[in-house]
Design a protein around this motif. Structure first.
Motif, PDB file in Angstrom:
ATOM      1  N   LEU A 155     134.324 173.208  80.036  1.00  0.00           N
ATOM      2  CA  LEU A 155     132.812 172.968  82.224  1.00  0.00           C
ATOM      3  C   LEU A 155     132.201 172.249  81.253  1.00  0.00           C
ATOM      4  CD1 LEU A 155     131.948 177.196  81.746  1.00  0.00           C
ATOM      5  CD2 LEU A 155     132.586 176.244  83.651  1.00  0.00           C
ATOM      6  N   SER A 156     132.935 171.084  80.963  1.00  0.00           N
ATOM      7  CA  SER A 156     132.463 170.028  80.929  1.00  0.00           C
ATOM      8  C   SER A 156     131.328 169.268  82.483  1.00  0.00           C
ATOM      9  CB  SER A 156     133.673 168.555  80.659  1.00  0.00           C
ATOM     10  OG  SER A 156     133.262 167.568  80.344  1.00  0.00           O
ATOM     11  N   GLY A 157     131.126 168.940  82.585  1.00  0.00           N
ATOM     12  CA  GLY A 157     130.086 168.462  83.530  1.00  0.00           C
ATOM     13  C   GLY A 157     129.237 169.657  84.654  1.00  0.00           C
ATOM     14  N   VAL A 158     129.246 171.225  83.710  1.00  0.00           N
ATOM     15  CA  VAL A 158     128.809 172.304  84.156  1.00  0.00           C
ATOM     16  C   VAL A 158     126.620 171.446  83.769  1.00  0.00           C
ATOM     17  CG1 VAL A 158     128.505 174.313  84.298  1.00  0.00           C
ATOM     18  CG2 VAL A 158     130.168 173.414  85.155  1.00  0.00           C
ATOM     19  N   ARG A 159     125.949 171.694  84.886  1.00  0.00           N
ATOM     20  CA  ARG A 159     124.922 171.800  83.878  1.00  0.00           C
ATOM     21  C   ARG A 159     124.160 173.091  82.874  1.00  0.00           C
ATOM     22  NH1 ARG A 159     120.452 171.900  87.023  1.00  0.00           N
ATOM     23  NH2 ARG A 159     121.597 172.820  88.786  1.00  0.00           N
ATOM     24  N   LYS A 160     124.024 173.925  83.708  1.00  0.00           N
ATOM     25  CA  LYS A 160     124.078 175.215  83.440  1.00  0.00           C
ATOM     26  C   LYS A 160     125.476 176.368  82.619  1.00  0.00           C
ATOM     27  CE  LYS A 160     119.212 175.564  85.224  1.00  0.00           C
ATOM     28  NZ  LYS A 160     118.362 176.431  86.529  1.00  0.00           N
ATOM     29  N   ILE A 161     125.456 176.598  81.725  1.00  0.00           N
ATOM     30  CA  ILE A 161     125.828 177.940  80.670  1.00  0.00           C
ATOM     31  C   ILE A 161     125.712 179.103  80.405  1.00  0.00           C
ATOM     32  CG2 ILE A 161     128.256 178.137  80.070  1.00  0.00           C
ATOM     33  CD1 ILE A 161     128.716 175.111  79.957  1.00  0.00           C
ATOM     34  N   ALA A 162     125.765 180.247  81.112  1.00  0.00           N
ATOM     35  CA  ALA A 162     125.636 181.142  79.335  1.00  0.00           C
ATOM     36  C   ALA A 162     126.858 182.075  79.001  1.00  0.00           C
ATOM     37  CB  ALA A 162     125.067 182.505  81.049  1.00  0.00           C
ATOM     38  N   ALA A 163     125.837 183.219  78.129  1.00  0.00           N
ATOM     39  CA  ALA A 163     127.435 183.511  77.595  1.00  0.00           C
ATOM     40  C   ALA A 163     126.638 185.085  77.302  1.00  0.00           C
ATOM     41  CB  ALA A 163     127.108 183.000  76.198  1.00  0.00           C
ATOM     42  N   ALA A 164     127.692 185.924  77.422  1.00  0.00           N
ATOM     43  CA  ALA A 164     127.928 187.410  77.648  1.00  0.00           C
ATOM     44  C   ALA A 164     128.487 187.834  76.746  1.00  0.00           C
ATOM     45  CB  ALA A 164     127.170 187.963  79.081  1.00  0.00           C
ATOM     46  N   GLY A 165     128.404 189.284  76.302  1.00  0.00           N
ATOM     47  CA  GLY A 165     129.568 190.295  75.154  1.00  0.00           C
ATOM     48  C   GLY A 165     129.458 190.121  73.938  1.00  0.00           C
ATOM     49  N   GLY A 166     128.522 191.256  73.970  1.00  0.00           N
ATOM     50  CA  GLY A 166     127.887 191.367  72.244  1.00  0.00           C
ATOM     51  C   GLY A 166     127.698 190.279  71.399  1.00  0.00           C
ATOM     52  N   VAL A 167     126.686 189.565  71.839  1.00  0.00           N
ATOM     53  CA  VAL A 167     125.751 188.798  71.311  1.00  0.00           C
ATOM     54  C   VAL A 167     124.533 188.898  70.675  1.00  0.00           C
ATOM     55  CG1 VAL A 167     123.152 186.445  72.355  1.00  0.00           C
ATOM     56  CG2 VAL A 167     125.709 187.010  73.756  1.00  0.00           C
ATOM     57  N   THR A 168     124.795 188.759  69.726  1.00  0.00           N
ATOM     58  CA  THR A 168     123.683 189.135  68.571  1.00  0.00           C
ATOM     59  C   THR A 168     122.652 188.363  67.754  1.00  0.00           C
ATOM     60  OG1 THR A 168     125.006 188.708  66.749  1.00  0.00           O
ATOM     61  CG2 THR A 168     125.175 190.529  67.978  1.00  0.00           C
TER      62      THR A 168
END
Length: 208
Positions: A155-168
């Protein structure tokens, strides 16, 4: 980094009580797919918009077709950030992007089970989108670190990235290290004994 709290698989009254508890800590509150399916946009998204007018709401509608129609309905109901699945056709995602631009709103592309080559193509085609690196919930967080690292590279060049799935709380430093802008937390907050306190701890960690 921002905190998004996902509320799902519960009844409307319980969801409302949860939002009341966590609203001071959550930058974004996610109205989950099951809530929207159970109650429809009017009784979920539109209801919470009226109840909490200052809150940013992501509506996890998981569009995979009829992109323009579903996005328009979601924005009209008061949603701030609808979701479209990354495995959808580029035509569908482009239709979603066009409606988002019309409303002056954001939108999220969910990368659940999307292969690396496709992630790279989508990142180049829709750099303005919020991209969600999404580990399936059935994995219980196993493999999140590897998935985040590999997906961020694509995702190089993408401004906004989210992450989900078992975040602690333990994985927050990894997300920050990888440049994740939005950490999405679900049951770690919504199933805790003290939701207000747990949400505040996550908020402190992501904003530190």
């Amino acid at each position: 980094m921002k905190l998004q709290v996902a509320i799902d698989r519960t009844d409307l009254e319980t969801a409302e009580a949860m939002i009341e508890e966590i609203k001071e800590s959550a930058d974004i509150i996610e109205i989950g797919t099951s809530l929207i399916k159970d109650y429809g946009l009017d009784r979920s998204v539109a209801y919470f918009r009226k109840r909490f007018p200052e809150q940013c709401f992501l509506a996890d509608i998981k569009t995979c077709d009829e992109g323009a129609y579903e996005f328009r309905k979601t924005y009209e109901a008061g949603g701030d950030i609808p979701t479209v699945m990354g495995f959808s056709s580029v035509t569908t995602i482009r239709a979603c992007a066009d409606v988002a631009r019309e409303f002056g709103k954001e939108y999220m592309i969910d990368l659940l089970e999307v292969p690396a080559e496709r992630i790279r193509v989508l990142g180049e085609a829709f750099p303005e989108a919020v991209f969600c690196i999404h580990l399936p919930s059935d994995r219980q967080g196993e493999g999140l670190a590897e998935l985040v690292r590999s997906s961020v590279r694509e995702l190089s060049g993408v401004r906004k990235i989210a992450a989900a799935g078992g975040v602690t709380l333990d994985t927050v430093p990894l997300l920050k290290e990888c440049g994740i802008e939005i950490g999405i937390v679900g049951s770690a907050i919504t199933k805790s004994g003290n939701k207000r306190e747990t949400a505040a701890r996550f908020a402190g960690a992501v904003r530190m």
